[in-house]
Every structure is written in C-alpha cells, then in structure tokens.
Write a protein that holds these residues in place. Structure first.
Motif, PDB file in Angstrom:
ATOM      1  N   ILE A 293      72.664 115.462  58.925  1.00  0.00           N
ATOM      2  CA  ILE A 293      74.045 115.136  59.500  1.00  0.00           C
ATOM      3  C   ILE A 293      75.005 116.019  58.926  1.00  0.00           C
ATOM      4  O   ILE A 293      75.927 116.827  59.219  1.00  0.00           O
ATOM      5  CB  ILE A 293      74.443 113.666  59.291  1.00  0.00           C
ATOM      6  CG1 ILE A 293      73.564 113.057  60.357  1.00  0.00           C
ATOM      7  CG2 ILE A 293      75.791 113.515  59.604  1.00  0.00           C
ATOM      8  CD1 ILE A 293      73.687 111.561  59.989  1.00  0.00           C
ATOM      9  N   ALA A 294      74.886 116.375  57.430  1.00  0.00           N
ATOM     10  CA  ALA A 294      75.687 117.114  56.667  1.00  0.00           C
ATOM     11  C   ALA A 294      75.765 118.490  57.134  1.00  0.00           C
ATOM     12  O   ALA A 294      76.724 119.209  57.408  1.00  0.00           O
ATOM     13  CB  ALA A 294      75.495 116.848  55.224  1.00  0.00           C
ATOM     14  N   LEU A 295      74.479 118.996  57.318  1.00  0.00           N
ATOM     15  CA  LEU A 295      74.451 120.214  57.654  1.00  0.00           C
ATOM     16  C   LEU A 295      74.932 120.597  59.234  1.00  0.00           C
ATOM     17  O   LEU A 295      75.556 121.719  59.625  1.00  0.00           O
ATOM     18  CB  LEU A 295      73.025 120.726  57.876  1.00  0.00           C
ATOM     19  CG  LEU A 295      72.277 121.044  56.433  1.00  0.00           C
ATOM     20  CD1 LEU A 295      70.724 121.203  56.402  1.00  0.00           C
ATOM     21  CD2 LEU A 295      72.794 121.935  55.549  1.00  0.00           C
ATOM     22  N   GLY A 296      74.672 119.713  60.184  1.00  0.00           N
ATOM     23  CA  GLY A 296      75.182 119.606  61.379  1.00  0.00           C
ATOM     24  C   GLY A 296      76.978 119.698  61.293  1.00  0.00           C
ATOM     25  O   GLY A 296      77.504 120.558  62.141  1.00  0.00           O
ATOM     26  N   ALA A 297      77.284 119.132  60.548  1.00  0.00           N
ATOM     27  CA  ALA A 297      78.889 119.007  60.436  1.00  0.00           C
ATOM     28  C   ALA A 297      79.360 120.100  59.973  1.00  0.00           C
ATOM     29  O   ALA A 297      80.397 120.780  60.360  1.00  0.00           O
ATOM     30  CB  ALA A 297      79.279 117.639  59.640  1.00  0.00           C
TER      31      ALA A 297
END
Length: 177
Positions: free
Chosen positions: A32-36
């Motif tokens: 999720i952090a990488l996508g954001a």
C-alpha cells in the motif's frame, strides 16, 4: 506458583498476533505504501510537465506579443553579437531603442534567458534565432523569428514566426514607385 503453560493461562481470544500474521500485515502495508508513493511520483511528474508546457507557452506568448510587435513597428533593426551574447536592437518610431538579448547555457535546466534592455524577462528555451541580414534590409521586410525548445531526451520543438517589418515594407513599396 502457577506452572501452567501460556496456552492455558491466556485463552485464544486474548493472545496477540502470531509472527506469520505480523509478516503478512507488514507485507500488505508495504504494498500500500509503495502504491501511494508511485501515485505521488506520477502526480509530481505531471505537475512538472504542465509547468514546462506553461513556461513554453509564456515564452512563445511573450515573443509573439513583445518582440514581434517591436520588430513590426521598428524603424531600424540591427542584429549582432557582442560580449554579452546575441542581440536584436530595435529603434522604435518614438526614438526609443529596445535591446533584446538572449544568453545562458541552452543545456542547463533553465535553458537560455531573454533580457530586454538588460532586465531578465523569461527563460526556458534552448535557442532563439533572428537571422542576420533577413530583417536589416528593406528588401527583406519579412523577418523570421525562431524559438526552439529542447527536452531532456534531446528532442527539439521549433516554432517560427514570420514578421513583416511595416516600415521596411513601406520603404520598399515607395522605392518601387
């Protein structure tokens, strides 16, 4: 002293997360952090591209409005080089003299800068060309002004404006009579 194992002391509903559950939760959180982060980077790249296009439009607009307008109504047009770079010196009808000069490093992030009467006006182009000999004689009242933009990939985009110097055109018409 109570010697019961942990499983008996703490029922299943009161125990914490196991190691596998924590690892799975951390992996999901990382995705999720990488996508954001990727969405954020795409937003920044789009903003920078929009800013570059806006800067190009400002350069073209200024050249079209100011330099082209001054060339049209100039009494004399002198194009030359000196220690400060290339310059177009225009003597206007009211006797004012206006100097357009461009200098700097075309390969830098800001590109070349345009100065009007010694004051910086705008930057962001890789070349500005007003050909010597094309605008200075009455026979060549049509003056091409070429603005070139280069992007980071080495590609160039060139815009040419053809300007008619009205004073020289009228002098050429009057000399034919």
């Amino acid at each position: 002293m109570n010697m019961k194992p942990n499983a008996e002391r703490y029922p299943a509903r009161h125990r914490g997360f196991g190691l596998v559950e924590l690892l799975i939760a951390m992996a999901i959180g990382l995705l999720i952090a990488l996508g954001a982060e990727r969405l954020f980077m795409i937003g920044i790249q789009n903003q920078q591209a929009t800013q570059r296009l806006s800067q190009r439009q400002a350069v073209l607009s200024y050249v079209a409005d100011s330099l082209v307008g001054d060339i049209r109504r100039a009494i004399t047009v002198t194009i030359g080089n000196d220690e400060d770079g290339e310059a177009v010196i225009l003597t206007l009808g009211d006797g004012d003299e206006r100097t357009y000069r461009w200098s700097g490093d075309p390969d830098s992030e800001d590109g070349l800068s345009l100065y009007v009467d010694g004051q910086p006006v705008l930057n962001g182009f890789s070349d500005l060309d007003v050909p010597k000999g094309k605008c200075e004689t009455a026979a060549n009242a049509l003056c091409p002004v070429t603005v070139t933009f280069a992007n980071g990939n080495g590609q160039e985009k060139t815009f040419t404006l053809h300007v008619m110097n009205r004073q020289q055109a009228m002098n050429a018409l009057n000399s034919q009579d």
